[in-house]
Each structure stands twice: as C-alpha cells, then as structure tokens.
Design a protein around this motif. Structure first.
Motif, short mmCIF file in Angstrom:
data_model
loop_
_atom_site.label_atom_id
_atom_site.label_comp_id
_atom_site.label_asym_id
_atom_site.label_seq_id
_atom_site.Cartn_x
_atom_site.Cartn_y
_atom_site.Cartn_z
N SER A 154 44.66 38.37 36.14
CA SER A 154 44.52 38.32 37.59
C SER A 154 45.17 39.34 38.47
CB SER A 154 44.75 36.93 37.96
OG SER A 154 45.11 37.01 39.28
N GLY A 162 42.27 33.79 38.12
CA GLY A 162 41.71 34.58 39.27
C GLY A 162 40.19 34.21 39.50
N HIS A 185 39.42 37.82 44.54
CA HIS A 185 40.10 37.48 43.22
C HIS A 185 41.55 36.69 43.87
CE1 HIS A 185 43.05 40.38 45.06
NE2 HIS A 185 42.27 41.02 45.45
N GLY A 186 42.05 36.24 42.37
CA GLY A 186 43.03 35.83 42.63
C GLY A 186 43.09 34.18 43.08
N ASP A 373 40.49 41.38 39.71
CA ASP A 373 40.42 40.67 38.32
C ASP A 373 39.70 41.27 37.11
OD1 ASP A 373 41.97 38.65 39.80
OD2 ASP A 373 40.34 37.61 40.47
#
Length: 409
Positions: A154, A162, A185-186, A373
C-alpha cells in the motif's frame, strides 16, 4: 530595654525564616495534592471514555489527552510557581521541591499517554492485518497444478491494504484469476476492493462463461457506487454524484483450463507477461482492452480473448500499473521487462524467487516505497507435460526484454 527594629534593612527576627519555610512546605504539599487529584481525574476521565465510546471516537480524545494533560499540568505548575507566596519570598528550596513534583507529575502523564497510544497502535495493526487477510486472502502455494506467489504493497504509510486486488480460485471451469486496480489508493479504496472481490468469489462458481463473471463484477461495482453516493449525499437520491461518479476500476480476468488454454477479458488493465525459460514476452498485442469498469457500460457482446496455452514450466506474471509507473530519483520509470529478464536468468519462471527478485529491484528503484499501490502475482504451470495440439502456440514470436505487440493465439 533596647528594642531591635524589625523593619530595618537587612535585619529580620530569627523566627521569621522558620515560619517562611513552614509556609512554603505547606504550599508545596497543597500543590502536590491538587496535582495528584487532577491527574486522578484525568485518568478516570480517560478510562470512562474508553468504556463509553467506540474506538473511532476514542482515538482523537486520547490523542488530545496525550497532549493536553501534560500541557495543563505544566501550565498549572508555572501559574502556581509565579503566584505562590514562597516565590515572592525567594525561598529556593521550596521552589525546587515544587518544580520536582510538577515535573514528576507531567512525566507520569506523558508515559501513561505513550503506553496508551502504543496499545492503540498495536490494536490498529492487528485490525489492519485481519482486514488484509479477509480482503486479500493469502494464496495457497499450489492451486490445481499451478504454483502461486503474490505480494501487495500500500502506498499509504501504516495501511496494510490499498486499492489493488487479486484472487485465484479453482473451479470446474478452470482456474479463474482476477487482478484489479481501483482509482485512488490506500484506505479510501478498500470499500471498492471489497465489493469487487466479494462479487468475484461468488460469480466464478456460478457463471459458465468468463463474460458472465465480468458482468457480475460490473453490476456489483455500480451497486457499490450507488450505495456510497446515497450514504455521502442523501439529498441527491441514488444517482452517483460528484467524485463518486468519477470512480473506476481496471480489471483483468483470466481463465486457465486444464489443458493450459488461457482466456482473458481485460478492462483497461496492464496485460500480463509470459515467462518461458529465460524469455519474457508481453501479451499486450493479443487484443485491445475494454474501458475500465465504471465510466462506460459493457458492450452487448463480450467474447473472451484466446491467449494461447500456458505450457508446463511456463509462468504468467500479472501486475498493476503501480509497478511500471514507479519512478526513481531521476524520474525514470521502472523497467519491468528488464527486471523480469534478470529475475528469470538464474531460475527461469520459478514463482517465489522471481517475485522476490522483482520486488527487491522495484523497491530499490523507488527508494524504498512506490508512490502508488503495487500488486504482483505469478502463476507457474507445474502440471505434468501432455502432448499439445499442433499449432497450440500459434505464431508466438521469440520473446525479448523490450517486448512489442504480438499476436499470440
């Protein structure tokens, strides 16, 4: 009788120093008692909050207590030190004792807050690990004759999951694989990842055709966006609005049959690489990808692309665009074909060694952590060799470390 002038400069009664010391000690004792009472009230307040609120509400409160209580204790000590009678009379001993008491109280608060925050951090990591194991379940070493190896990173510090996803499931139709990349992302992408993976894990058993699996994923993603939009904007109804309407996910679906035949449906995702001996070949030329799920509807007719056969000893390397988009300090993209060629030079197509070699080169290139990611997946065919039908490899050309579009059917 001669009387001494008590008010004369530089003169004082002998009993005056003793009375000042007694007064200073009593003031110090009262200050110490008040600080202890304040500390106890703060601790009881923190314990009450711990039992009455859920962890999402407690986190900011505990962070505030960790910073606020030492500040309050310090401010109280400074205010008292400036206003107490002993300060004005410059009784050095009393000031030292009071300062020591205040310092000890503040240090105790800081240490207690530190222990509480470390406990919260350990618990948060355990929850994140459980979420990762639920969403991206660890793949078994072998699935229906295929050796697997996967890794996910991630881009958000501290996040265990992610916006990248993958899954490999053996069904009566063959081994079915999904590799996807959610916009963003995340932690913010976890909801979409859960929706896509949940739908895939059911559809692969129910749908006889790969196109049916893709349509199920498309419907699950659209339903997820409607529910998310309704939750974020209750007044607008169920139609996606704002940033929700801009969400999309790239998806690559593969079906590897018992005879090694590989079928694919690609919605805007990077094509995999074929690893055969020491050769590296991209499948990017087998067909044009469809648009990602979300912005556009799927076409009425969906036909899976025939990618040829995955022969025993060969492997497929799947990845998300965070791999090839990773940059070094000079802004250069990560050379994935060259990294795969280097990884397969000693141990051709072996799943785990190749994965670890590519991951090590990627982290070195990106100086420790890519900006997006990253997900990597290798499927190595360990099945016993069988006689392949004539022309099963089609017109596949010799692989190069700088692959160009190819027609491999």
């Amino acid at each position: 009788m001669i009387r001494m002038n008590a008010g004369a400069p530089g003169r004082a009664w002998p009993g005056t120093y003793a009375s000042r010391a007694v007064t200073g000690n009593r003031a110090v004792a009262r200050a110490r008692d008040r600080l202890r009472a304040a500390v106890d009230r703060g601790v009881r307040l923190a314990d009450g909050l711990r039992s009455d609120r859920d962890r999402a509400d407690r986190q900011p409160v505990r962070s505030g207590l960790a910073v606020g209580l030492p500040l309050v204790a310090g401010a109280t000590a400074i205010t008292y030190g400036l206003s107490r009678p002993t300060a004005r009379r410059r009784v050095l001993g009393a000031r030292i004792v009071t300062s020591a008491v205040c310092l000890a109280a503040g240090t105790g608060l800081v240490l207690r807050a530190r222990r509480a925050l470390l406990g919260e951090l350990r618990q948060a990591r355990e929850v994140a690990g459980a979420a990762q194991r639920t969403l991206l379940r660890p793949l078994p070493p072998r699935i229906d004759g295929l050796t697997t190896a996967a890794e996910q990173l991630s881009a958000d510090p501290g996040a265990a999951v992610g916006g990248d996803l993958y899954e490999v499931i053996a069904t009566e139709h063959g081994v079915r694989v999904v590799m996807g990349d959610v916009r963003g992302h995340g932690i913010g992408a976890i909801g979409t990842v859960a929706a896509i993976l949940g739908s895939f894990r059911e559809a692969v058993y129910d749908e006889a055709e790969l196109s049916g699996v893709l349509r199920r994923l498309d419907r699950a993603f659209a339903r997820h966006l409607r529910e998310r939009s309704k939750a974020e904007h209750p007044s607008t109804g169920s139609d996606p609005v704002g940033t929700v309407a801009e969400e999309f996910v790239t998806v690559l679906l593969l079906e590897i049959r018992r005879d090694g035949e590989v079928l694919a449906l690609n919605c805007g995702h990077p094509w995999p690489y074929l690893l055969s001996g020491g050769r590296v070949e991209s499948l990017a030329g087998v067909a044009d990808p469809l648009p990602p799920l979300g912005p556009f509807p799927l076409p009425a007719e969906l036909a899976a692309t025939d990618c040829g056969r995955l022969l025993p000893g060969e492997a497929l390397f799947l990845h998300t665009d965070g791999v090839e988009d990773a940059r070094d300090a000079s802004g250069r993209f990560f050379p994935l074909p060259e990294a795969l060629a280097e990884a397969t030079r000693i141990r051709p197509a072996s799943a785990q060694p190749v994965l670890q070699s590519v991951l090590t080169q990627l982290l070195h290139h990106a100086d420790g952590m890519p900006a997006d990611d990253v997900a990597l997946l290798i499927l190595h065919n360990d099945r016993h060799p069988t006689r392949a039908p004539l022309g099963s490899r089609g017109t596949a050309r010799q692989a190069t470390t700088g692959p160009q579009p190819t027609n491999r059917r």
